[in-house]
Design a protein around this motif. Structure first.
Motif, short mmCIF file in Angstrom:
data_model
loop_
_atom_site.label_atom_id
_atom_site.label_comp_id
_atom_site.label_asym_id
_atom_site.label_seq_id
_atom_site.Cartn_x
_atom_site.Cartn_y
_atom_site.Cartn_z
N GLU A 38 0.89 -1.24 -0.31
CA GLU A 38 0.00 0.57 -0.30
C GLU A 38 1.23 0.94 -0.26
O GLU A 38 0.65 2.12 -0.94
N ARG A 39 2.04 1.41 0.29
CA ARG A 39 2.72 2.17 0.67
C ARG A 39 4.03 2.28 -0.07
O ARG A 39 5.03 3.17 -0.66
N LYS A 40 3.54 2.00 -1.05
CA LYS A 40 4.31 1.65 -3.24
C LYS A 40 6.06 0.40 -2.33
O LYS A 40 6.73 1.09 -3.81
N GLY A 41 5.98 -0.40 -1.54
CA GLY A 41 7.16 -0.91 -1.64
C GLY A 41 6.62 -2.20 -2.42
O GLY A 41 6.59 -2.37 -3.16
N THR A 42 8.09 -2.97 -2.91
CA THR A 42 8.39 -3.75 -3.95
C THR A 42 8.92 -4.76 -2.48
O THR A 42 9.72 -4.71 -1.73
N ILE A 43 8.48 -6.67 -2.61
CA ILE A 43 8.86 -7.84 -1.70
C ILE A 43 10.02 -8.24 -2.40
O ILE A 43 9.05 -8.42 -3.46
N ASP A 44 10.74 -8.21 -1.60
CA ASP A 44 11.46 -8.81 -2.06
C ASP A 44 11.87 -10.22 -2.10
O ASP A 44 11.86 -11.38 -3.41
N LYS A 45 12.30 -10.45 -0.57
CA LYS A 45 11.62 -11.68 -0.41
C LYS A 45 11.49 -11.86 1.33
O LYS A 45 11.76 -11.24 1.20
N TYR A 46 10.85 -13.32 0.95
CA TYR A 46 10.32 -13.90 2.59
C TYR A 46 11.22 -14.96 2.74
O TYR A 46 12.14 -15.34 2.02
N PRO A 62 8.15 8.47 -5.78
CA PRO A 62 8.99 10.06 -4.62
C PRO A 62 8.36 9.65 -3.14
O PRO A 62 6.95 8.78 -2.90
N HIS A 63 9.18 10.49 -2.46
CA HIS A 63 9.10 10.17 -1.22
C HIS A 63 9.28 8.90 -0.73
O HIS A 63 8.45 8.84 1.17
N HIS A 64 9.85 8.52 -0.72
CA HIS A 64 10.26 7.01 -0.66
C HIS A 64 10.69 6.61 0.51
O HIS A 64 10.41 5.67 1.34
N PRO A 65 11.86 7.54 1.20
CA PRO A 65 12.47 7.10 2.78
C PRO A 65 10.87 7.35 3.47
O PRO A 65 10.65 5.76 4.99
N ARG A 66 10.22 8.11 3.34
CA ARG A 66 9.00 8.01 4.10
C ARG A 66 7.40 7.46 4.17
O ARG A 66 7.16 6.99 5.27
N ASN A 67 7.75 6.80 2.84
CA ASN A 67 6.46 5.13 3.21
C ASN A 67 7.28 4.16 2.99
O ASN A 67 6.27 3.59 3.49
N ALA A 68 8.01 4.14 3.52
CA ALA A 68 8.97 2.56 3.98
C ALA A 68 8.95 2.78 5.69
O ALA A 68 8.21 1.84 6.12
N CYS A 69 8.66 4.27 6.36
CA CYS A 69 8.65 4.72 7.90
C CYS A 69 7.22 4.18 7.99
O CYS A 69 6.63 3.76 9.11
N LEU A 70 6.41 5.22 7.00
CA LEU A 70 4.91 4.84 7.18
C LEU A 70 4.12 3.25 7.29
O LEU A 70 3.71 2.96 8.34
N ALA A 71 4.73 2.19 6.00
CA ALA A 71 5.02 0.90 5.99
C ALA A 71 5.10 0.91 7.28
O ALA A 71 4.33 -0.17 7.58
N ALA A 72 5.82 0.21 7.75
CA ALA A 72 6.69 0.02 9.17
C ALA A 72 5.59 0.30 10.07
O ALA A 72 5.07 -0.55 11.04
N LEU A 73 5.10 1.70 10.12
CA LEU A 73 3.79 2.31 11.24
C LEU A 73 2.91 1.56 10.92
O LEU A 73 2.13 0.60 12.08
#
Length: 196
Positions: A38-46, A62-73
């Motif tokens: 949902e935050r536009k991340g790519t799953i590399d692997k499990y 755009p703003h991928h570091p912010r998206n990664a943090c919001l995905a983690a939250l």
């Protein structure tokens, strides 16, 4: 990088029920994956109970570091919901339940993204110093008792989120100390008097 805390103990409790462990992992990894996508991340692997994901490839984000943090939250919120479900199910079955916890490490920087591996088999993945730092930060979540740790690069790229400075430490394999931060909330939390 995200990893389940105490997974060895969890898997040991399913030693006679591998199908049950597989079902639990599917129930866990599905909502965590949804938060990343949902935050536009790519799953590399499990990797067993761990997830490796990256942003900004194959398409620009755009703003991928912010998206990664919001995905983690978002992952933490969804994990709380799952823990409530699993806790109720265990209570109804008269079984003990220990909530599942995860640690997440995030870093941003230059990396090589593309097909890599061996001559026999390869996959679309990412390597580089920032990838190694993210993995080290995830493992440091155990040391500091935090759920999401990031490096200076992430904090500088997404300064509006709620961070707590944790330490300046020498991460495994590095020659220069790194400042590390815990992400404890989004931009709304960052502006509250209570957080200040």
């Amino acid at each position: 990088f995200s990893d389940v805390r105490g997974f060895t103990t969890i898997s040991e409790s399913f030693k006679d029920n591998p199908q049950g462990l597989t079902q639990l992992m599917n129930r866990l990894l599905t909502p965590l994956t949804n938060s990343i996508i949902e935050r536009k991340g790519t799953i590399d692997k499990y990797i067993g109970d761990a997830i490796m994901a990256f942003w900004n490839a194959p398409l620009d984000v755009p703003h991928h570091p912010r998206n990664a943090c919001l995905a983690a939250l978002g992952m933490l919120r969804r994990l709380d919901e799952l823990n409530k479900e699993l806790g109720l199910e265990a209570q109804e079955a008269g079984l003990p339940y220990r909530p599942i916890r995860i640690g997440v490490g995030i870093e941003t920087g230059l990396a090589f993204v593309g097909n890599m591996g061996s001559r026999q088999r390869f996959n679309y993945s990412v390597i580089g110093d920032s990838v190694n730092v993210a993995a080290r930060l995830e493992s440091q979540c155990k040391t500091y008792g935090m759920q999401i740790l990031v490096g200076d690069n992430v904090r500088n790229a997404a300064p509006d989120l709620a961070y707590l400075e944790v330490d300046e430490t020498l991460l495994k394999g590095k020659t220069v100390a790194s400042r590390i931060w815990a992400v404890v909330g989004d931009d709304r939390l960052a502006t509250t008097p209570g957080f200040a």
